[in-house]
Design a protein around this motif. Structure first.
Motif, short mmCIF file in Angstrom:
data_model
loop_
_atom_site.label_atom_id
_atom_site.label_comp_id
_atom_site.label_asym_id
_atom_site.label_seq_id
_atom_site.Cartn_x
_atom_site.Cartn_y
_atom_site.Cartn_z
N ASP A 57 32.87 31.92 40.63
CA ASP A 57 34.10 31.16 40.91
C ASP A 57 35.22 31.60 39.98
N PHE A 58 34.89 31.72 38.69
CA PHE A 58 35.88 32.07 37.68
C PHE A 58 36.39 33.50 37.88
N LYS A 59 35.44 34.42 38.04
CA LYS A 59 35.79 35.84 38.19
C LYS A 59 36.64 36.07 39.43
N GLU A 60 36.33 35.38 40.51
CA GLU A 60 37.06 35.54 41.76
C GLU A 60 38.54 35.22 41.59
N VAL A 61 38.84 34.16 40.84
CA VAL A 61 40.23 33.76 40.63
C VAL A 61 40.96 34.78 39.77
N VAL A 62 40.32 35.22 38.69
CA VAL A 62 40.96 36.19 37.78
C VAL A 62 41.29 37.47 38.52
N GLU A 63 40.34 37.96 39.30
CA GLU A 63 40.56 39.22 40.02
C GLU A 63 41.63 39.07 41.11
N ALA A 64 41.64 37.94 41.81
CA ALA A 64 42.63 37.72 42.85
C ALA A 64 44.03 37.54 42.26
N ASN A 65 44.10 36.94 41.08
CA ASN A 65 45.39 36.71 40.43
C ASN A 65 46.03 38.03 39.98
N GLY A 66 45.21 38.92 39.41
CA GLY A 66 45.69 40.24 39.05
C GLY A 66 46.47 40.35 37.75
N SER A 67 46.71 39.24 37.08
CA SER A 67 47.48 39.29 35.83
C SER A 67 46.66 39.76 34.65
N PHE A 68 45.35 39.54 34.71
CA PHE A 68 44.47 39.83 33.59
C PHE A 68 43.28 40.66 34.03
N LEU A 104 40.07 37.70 28.07
CA LEU A 104 40.92 38.36 29.06
C LEU A 104 42.08 39.07 28.37
N SER A 105 42.48 40.19 28.94
CA SER A 105 43.67 40.93 28.46
C SER A 105 44.59 41.18 29.64
N LEU A 106 45.89 41.37 29.35
CA LEU A 106 46.85 41.64 30.41
C LEU A 106 46.46 42.90 31.20
N ALA A 107 46.59 42.81 32.50
CA ALA A 107 46.26 43.96 33.35
C ALA A 107 47.30 45.06 33.18
N SER A 132 50.28 34.63 31.48
CA SER A 132 50.66 36.05 31.57
C SER A 132 52.11 36.25 31.15
N GLU A 133 52.93 35.22 31.27
CA GLU A 133 54.33 35.30 30.84
C GLU A 133 54.46 35.17 29.33
N GLU A 134 53.44 34.64 28.68
CA GLU A 134 53.48 34.44 27.22
C GLU A 134 52.82 35.57 26.44
#
Length: 234
Positions: free
Chosen positions: A139-150, A231-234, A72-74
């Protein structure tokens, strides 16, 4: 379907592509005799208990979350990231699908052979675990949504190929060698470091011998699934 998916992603303005593997290391508690997650008698998550499965899942979640934070920083606004990783279709994390058949059957039995022959101790076997976890879409979706960056543009699981690429499908010995070579290509360096090169040769010889006796079943059933995500940046 995979090709169409990729072409759709390439139509975006900017993109990054990754083929990723998480769980670079075995969770510490899996190797801790005092823990309920101690994977006694096994060298892989496939067929393990719930505590072991949770430890591997948590390791995967932490690794993926760290990966997403770094990416997300890149990323630039308006870009997209394309990811491919090993996946599974079962809701049960101890059913690792193709990875389970590769590492949880003949490979596991080969380690047991070395113990039975007195070449290694059971403790030596139990202190070795494969650092691989095949996540489900959830499993994958749960991490992406919890992270919130994408945000997720697309997330699908695709049936991949088999690691058993052979010229003669009716040649059981060739199939046995192919399975042993597949195991060794992924885990050989780890095995060498754990028990030494000589015993490693002995181990993979047992893998080949055992796989040869079940060649037809392996050729029919050993298939990998892959999670493909955009994925795209949130």
């Amino acid at each position: 379907m995979v090709k169409k998916f990729i072409l759709e992603i390439l139509e975006l303005h900017a993109w990054l592509s990754y083929i990723i593997s998480f769980n670079k290391e075995v969770p510490d508690i899996v190797l801790d005799k005092r823990s309920t997650a101690y994977n006694k008698g096994r060298i892989f998550i496939h067929g393990a208990n719930e505590s072991t499965a949770n430890a591997y899942r948590n390791q995967f979640q932490n690794d993926l979350a760290m990966f997403l934070r770094s990416r997300s920083e890149e990323m630039k606004r308006g870009g997209s990231m394309f990811l491919v990783c090993l996946g599974r279709t079962s809701v049960d994390p101890t059913d690792q699908g193709g990875a389970g058949l590769l590492f949880g059957t003949h490979f596991q039995d080969a380690w047991d052979d070395l113990v039975q022959e007195g070449l290694i101790t059971s403790e030596k076997r139990d202190n070795f675990n494969i650092p691989v976890f095949a996540p489900s879409l959830h499993d994958f979706k749960e991490v992406v949504e919890a992270n919130g960056s994408f945000i997720i543009n697309k997330l699908e699981v695709f049936r991949g190929g088999s690691p058993l690429v052979v010229s003669h499908p009716d040649d059981a010995a060739e199939i046995g060698r192919a399975l042993a070579n597949s195991c060794r290509s992924v885990s050989g360096v780890l095995v060498d470091a754990h028990i030494g090169y000589q015993l490693s040769n002995e181990l993979f010889s047992h893998v080949e011998s055992r796989a040869t006796t079940q060649a037809k079943e392996l050729l029919e059933n050993l298939q990998f699934f892959h999670i493909v995500a955009s994925l795209s940046l949130a």
